[in-house]
Design a protein around this motif. Structure first.
Motif, PDB file in Angstrom:
ATOM      1  N   VAL B  37       0.840  -1.196   0.000  1.00 42.03           N
ATOM      2  CA  VAL B  37       0.000   0.000   0.000  1.00 42.03           C
ATOM      3  C   VAL B  37       0.878   1.249   0.000  1.00 42.03           C
ATOM      4  CG1 VAL B  37      -1.676   1.339   1.323  1.00 42.03           C
ATOM      5  CG2 VAL B  37      -1.978  -1.123   1.081  1.00 42.03           C
ATOM      6  N   ASP B  38       1.877   1.282   0.875  1.00 39.97           N
ATOM      7  CA  ASP B  38       2.781   2.445   0.937  1.00 39.97           C
ATOM      8  C   ASP B  38       3.412   2.706  -0.427  1.00 39.97           C
ATOM      9  OD1 ASP B  38       2.309   2.896   3.575  1.00 39.97           O
ATOM     10  OD2 ASP B  38       4.120   1.903   4.301  1.00 39.97           O
ATOM     11  N   ASP B  39       3.910   1.650  -1.041  1.00 36.53           N
ATOM     12  CA  ASP B  39       4.605   1.818  -2.316  1.00 36.53           C
ATOM     13  C   ASP B  39       3.650   2.236  -3.437  1.00 36.53           C
ATOM     14  OD1 ASP B  39       6.933   1.170  -1.071  1.00 36.53           O
ATOM     15  OD2 ASP B  39       7.051  -0.876  -1.827  1.00 36.53           O
ATOM     16  N   ILE B  40       2.457   1.656  -3.431  1.00 34.42           N
ATOM     17  CA  ILE B  40       1.476   1.981  -4.478  1.00 34.42           C
ATOM     18  C   ILE B  40       1.048   3.445  -4.364  1.00 34.42           C
ATOM     19  CG2 ILE B  40      -0.884   1.548  -5.304  1.00 34.42           C
ATOM     20  CD1 ILE B  40      -0.412  -1.421  -4.353  1.00 34.42           C
ATOM     21  N   VAL B  41       0.768   3.870  -3.125  1.00 33.35           N
ATOM     22  CA  VAL B  41       0.323   5.248  -2.918  1.00 33.35           C
ATOM     23  C   VAL B  41       1.434   6.212  -3.326  1.00 33.35           C
ATOM     24  CG1 VAL B  41      -0.330   6.940  -1.160  1.00 33.35           C
ATOM     25  CG2 VAL B  41      -1.379   4.674  -1.152  1.00 33.35           C
ATOM     26  N   GLN B  42       2.648   5.887  -2.951  1.00 31.64           N
ATOM     27  CA  GLN B  42       3.765   6.770  -3.298  1.00 31.64           C
ATOM     28  C   GLN B  42       3.915   6.893  -4.819  1.00 31.64           C
ATOM     29  OE1 GLN B  42       7.743   5.863  -1.543  1.00 31.64           O
ATOM     30  NE2 GLN B  42       7.313   7.816  -0.547  1.00 31.64           N
ATOM     31  N   GLU B  43       3.803   5.756  -5.489  1.00 27.21           N
ATOM     32  CA  GLU B  43       3.923   5.777  -6.944  1.00 27.21           C
ATOM     33  C   GLU B  43       2.778   6.560  -7.586  1.00 27.21           C
ATOM     34  OE1 GLU B  43       6.260   4.837  -9.012  1.00 27.21           O
ATOM     35  OE2 GLU B  43       5.113   5.096 -10.878  1.00 27.21           O
ATOM     36  N   ALA B  44       1.586   6.456  -6.985  1.00 28.71           N
ATOM     37  CA  ALA B  44       0.440   7.204  -7.524  1.00 28.71           C
ATOM     38  C   ALA B  44       0.707   8.715  -7.440  1.00 28.71           C
ATOM     39  CB  ALA B  44      -0.830   6.841  -6.752  1.00 28.71           C
ATOM     40  N   TYR B  45       1.277   9.162  -6.334  1.00 31.44           N
ATOM     41  CA  TYR B  45       1.611  10.586  -6.202  1.00 31.44           C
ATOM     42  C   TYR B  45       2.691  10.988  -7.211  1.00 31.44           C
ATOM     43  CZ  TYR B  45      -1.229  11.590  -2.081  1.00 31.44           C
ATOM     44  OH  TYR B  45      -2.268  11.804  -1.233  1.00 31.44           O
ATOM     45  N   CYS B  46       3.625  10.075  -7.479  1.00 22.24           N
ATOM     46  CA  CYS B  46       4.664  10.365  -8.474  1.00 22.24           C
ATOM     47  C   CYS B  46       4.024  10.635  -9.832  1.00 22.24           C
ATOM     48  CB  CYS B  46       5.632   9.195  -8.602  1.00 22.24           C
ATOM     49  SG  CYS B  46       6.875   9.194  -7.317  1.00 22.24           S
ATOM     50  N   ARG B  47       3.022   9.830 -10.157  1.00 18.95           N
ATOM     51  CA  ARG B  47       2.361  10.025 -11.460  1.00 18.95           C
ATOM     52  C   ARG B  47       1.603  11.346 -11.489  1.00 18.95           C
ATOM     53  NH1 ARG B  47       1.083   3.893 -13.536  1.00 18.95           N
ATOM     54  NH2 ARG B  47       3.158   3.198 -12.940  1.00 18.95           N
ATOM     55  N   LEU B  48       1.001  11.694 -10.354  1.00 20.61           N
ATOM     56  CA  LEU B  48       0.319  12.991 -10.293  1.00 20.61           C
ATOM     57  C   LEU B  48       1.337  14.117 -10.428  1.00 20.61           C
ATOM     58  CD1 LEU B  48      -2.137  12.221  -7.361  1.00 20.61           C
ATOM     59  CD2 LEU B  48      -2.792  12.753  -9.714  1.00 20.61           C
ATOM     60  N   ALA B  49       2.514  13.919  -9.812  1.00 18.98           N
ATOM     61  CA  ALA B  49       3.541  14.963  -9.849  1.00 18.98           C
ATOM     62  C   ALA B  49       4.054  15.194 -11.271  1.00 18.98           C
ATOM     63  CB  ALA B  49       4.702  14.587  -8.927  1.00 18.98           C
ATOM     64  N   ALA B  50       3.903  14.180 -12.103  1.00 20.71           N
ATOM     65  CA  ALA B  50       4.393  14.308 -13.483  1.00 20.71           C
ATOM     66  C   ALA B  50       3.407  15.062 -14.375  1.00 20.71           C
ATOM     67  CB  ALA B  50       4.662  12.917 -14.056  1.00 20.71           C
ATOM     68  N   LEU B  51       2.202  15.314 -13.865  1.00 21.03           N
ATOM     69  CA  LEU B  51       1.192  15.993 -14.687  1.00 21.03           C
ATOM     70  C   LEU B  51       1.512  17.485 -14.813  1.00 21.03           C
ATOM     71  CD1 LEU B  51      -2.079  14.415 -13.225  1.00 21.03           C
ATOM     72  CD2 LEU B  51      -0.920  13.807 -15.361  1.00 21.03           C
ATOM     73  N   LYS B  52       1.349  17.999 -16.017  1.00 16.35           N
ATOM     74  CA  LYS B  52       1.583  19.440 -16.237  1.00 16.35           C
ATOM     75  C   LYS B  52       0.315  20.224 -15.931  1.00 16.35           C
ATOM     76  CE  LYS B  52       5.800  19.304 -18.124  1.00 16.35           C
ATOM     77  NZ  LYS B  52       6.504  18.828 -16.927  1.00 16.35           N
ATOM     78  N   SER B  53      -0.793  19.514 -16.009  1.00 16.13           N
ATOM     79  CA  SER B  53      -2.069  20.168 -15.730  1.00 16.13           C
ATOM     80  C   SER B  53      -3.045  19.121 -15.200  1.00 16.13           C
ATOM     81  CB  SER B  53      -2.635  20.787 -17.000  1.00 16.13           C
ATOM     82  OG  SER B  53      -3.996  21.129 -16.804  1.00 16.13           O
TER      83      SER B  53
END
Lengths: 318, 194
Positions: B37-53
């Motif tokens: 769960v920790d790793d999945i959530v962290q990776e999900a935030y990484c993908r959000l961080a990659a969004l330009k908009s």
């Protein structure tokens, strides 16, 4: 550098979020921050999360201001399970093990057989129960001074009612297992027989051999055959998984796909075949129904990128 | 058009972070271990961080759950040992099931209450610093003068406060009965957050 845990990354990100907050979110990251971000791809996400938490809190400030189905069946006695067999055997008055072949056959007791895929629970008149796995044949003879089982084929799990006066003996090929009150399973595999003990102790030896006897405790197993060493092995988790068939299930704990297919094929006419050697060696964990290799194949395909090709005879994974 | 970092951060703070605890419960229901769960959530935030908009995302909660599910499935497929039952559970998790009740979405007073509870649960020193910095908007220097401690102490306490609040946001069993009603097995280290 060792790899940080998710929590360590989060903790560093919290410190950075507060620092950046002072300098303004939309400014270019400082060289130091950029260096930290570049050190681990997870840090960018963790920083966003920490900054989002501050924003969440600031928002508050703004607001403040404004089963498998059970396969257990009732007693299902095979035809001919009457006192007749017991009386006949009782008349012999000796242990089955010491009887001649003909006499032994006469005292073999009723026969139980399961079809391919069938799993059946049988209650015996002494209070013991037998769970019989797919494609198995066995005879059970309850005498006044002994309880004798011959496993001709397949696998069965015995939950033996305590009765010190009547030892419970299972013959499987050349393998012999004796218990008083205990629970264990025996599976025949050609010349060999595998014993899994789930409760109490079972004594194991080879017929016609002076190789000695060995006591197997609960949580241990042994493979007994003409060419196997008398060496029990402790494997409680594996034993529990191996006996999932009693609930109509196959429990995989890291078996290769090839081993898993063999297991499904014990129960089904339509065989599961693995055409891809790389795929065949991949390991799987999961709990499945013995009678549903189709769903298993689809799940394998979905998780490994394999393709399922089916016809009337077989389900192929490639 | 690209959004500024502060716009994206504000959106994540308002539309994503409040749903993180539910997401974690949802993943656990799918059979993910605490570590997964920790790793999945962290990776999900990484993908959000990659969004330009993020302006194209109409439902942050559904987007978060969908992203996490994709991450979880990709992880299963990459693993040395494939946990099929877990993969199928994750796959079967219904995004609609994860929807919160309507009043929870619109009730900003409850959100405020939630933040208050988070802050009040901090240890005393930490809470004091955190409130002065975040609620009253004092600078690090001002807090340092007011409490007669060094700026380093203020900085450390503020960071500690944020860490504890992040942990609480991740772990709290909140008002969604679909999540909190489930047996809380396999996560012995979550007790503190409750």
């Amino acid at each position: 550098m060792s790899i940080q845990t998710a929590k360590e990354v989060d903790d560093e990100a919290a410190a950075w979020a507060l620092k950046v907050d002072g300098g303004g979110l939309d400014a270019e990251p400082t060289a130091e921050l950029q260096n930290w971000l570049d050190g681990d791809p997870r840090r960018g996400g963790a920083l966003l999360r920490a900054q989002a938490a501050l924003s969440f809190l600031d928002r508050a400030r703004a607001l403040e201001n404004g089963t498998p189905q059970s396969l257990a069946q009732p007693v299902s006695r095979g035809p001919g399970f009457t006192r007749r067999g017991m009386v006949a055997a009782g008349a012999g008055g000796v242990l089955a093990a010491s009887l001649g072949a003909v006499a032994f056959l006469a005292g073999e007791g009723p026969r139980y057989a399961t079809q391919l895929g069938e799993i059946r629970k049988v209650s015996l008149s002494d209070g013991s129960t037998v769970d019989i796995n797919t494609s198995s044949i066995l005879n059970v003879a309850l005498h006044t001074d002994a309880r004798n089982v011959v496993l001709h084929r397949g696998e069965a799990w015995f939950e033996v009612a305590k009765d010190p006066k009547r030892p419970f003996l299972v013959k499987a090929g050349v393998a012999r297992f004796r218990a008083v009150g205990t629970a264990f399973s025996v599976r025949r595999m050609n010349e060999d027989a595998e014993l899994l003990v789930t409760e109490g102790r079972v004594e194991a030896w080879l017929s016609g051999s002076d190789g000695g006897r060995v006591m197997i405790d609960a949580g241990s197993k042994i493979l007994l055959g003409p060419d196997t060493p008398l060496r029990p092995e402790s494997a409680p988790d594996e034993i529990e998984r191996s006996l999932a068939w009693r609930g109509g299930q196959i429990s995989l704990g890291g078996e290769t796909l090839l081993e898993a297919a063999d297991e499904f094929n014990r129960y089904n006419r339509r065989k599961l075949l693995i055409d891809n050697p790389v795929l065949a060696r991949r390991q799987f964990v999961g709990l499945f129904r013995t009678d549903d290799p189709h769903s298993f194949a689809l799940a394998v395909a979905a998780t490994s990128g394999a393709r399922v090709v089916e016809d009337a005879e077989a389900i192929r994974l490639r | 058009m690209d959004q500024t970092r502060s716009e994206i951060v504000a959106w994540v703070g308002g539309q994503i972070l409040p749903h993180e605890a539910d997401l974690r419960g949802w993943l656990r229901r799918g059979g993910a271990s605490e570590c997964d769960v920790d790793d999945i959530v962290q990776e999900a935030y990484c993908r959000l961080a990659a969004l330009k908009s993020v302006s194209h995302i109409t439902n942050g909660r559904a987007y978060l759950f969908q992203t996490a599910r994709n991450v979880a499935l990709e992880r299963v497929r990459r693993a040395r040992i494939i946990r099929i039952d877990y993969a199928t559970e994750i796959d079967a998790l219904n995004i609609l099931d994860s929807e919160p009740s309507q009043e929870r979405v619109v009730d900003s007073r409850r959100e405020l209450q939630r933040v208050r509870i988070l802050i009040e649960a901090l240890p005393e020193r930490c809470r004091e610093v955190f409130k002065l910095r975040r609620i009253h908007g004092l600078s690090q220097r001002e807090v340092s003068d007011l409490l007669n401690v060094t700026e380093n102490v203020v900085e450390a306490q503020a960071a500690r406060g944020l860490r504890l609040i992040l942990a609480a946001l991740a772990g709290e069993a909140n008002a969604d009965p679909k999540v909190s009603g489930r047996p809380a097995h396999e996560h012995p280290n979550r007790k503190r957050g409750r």
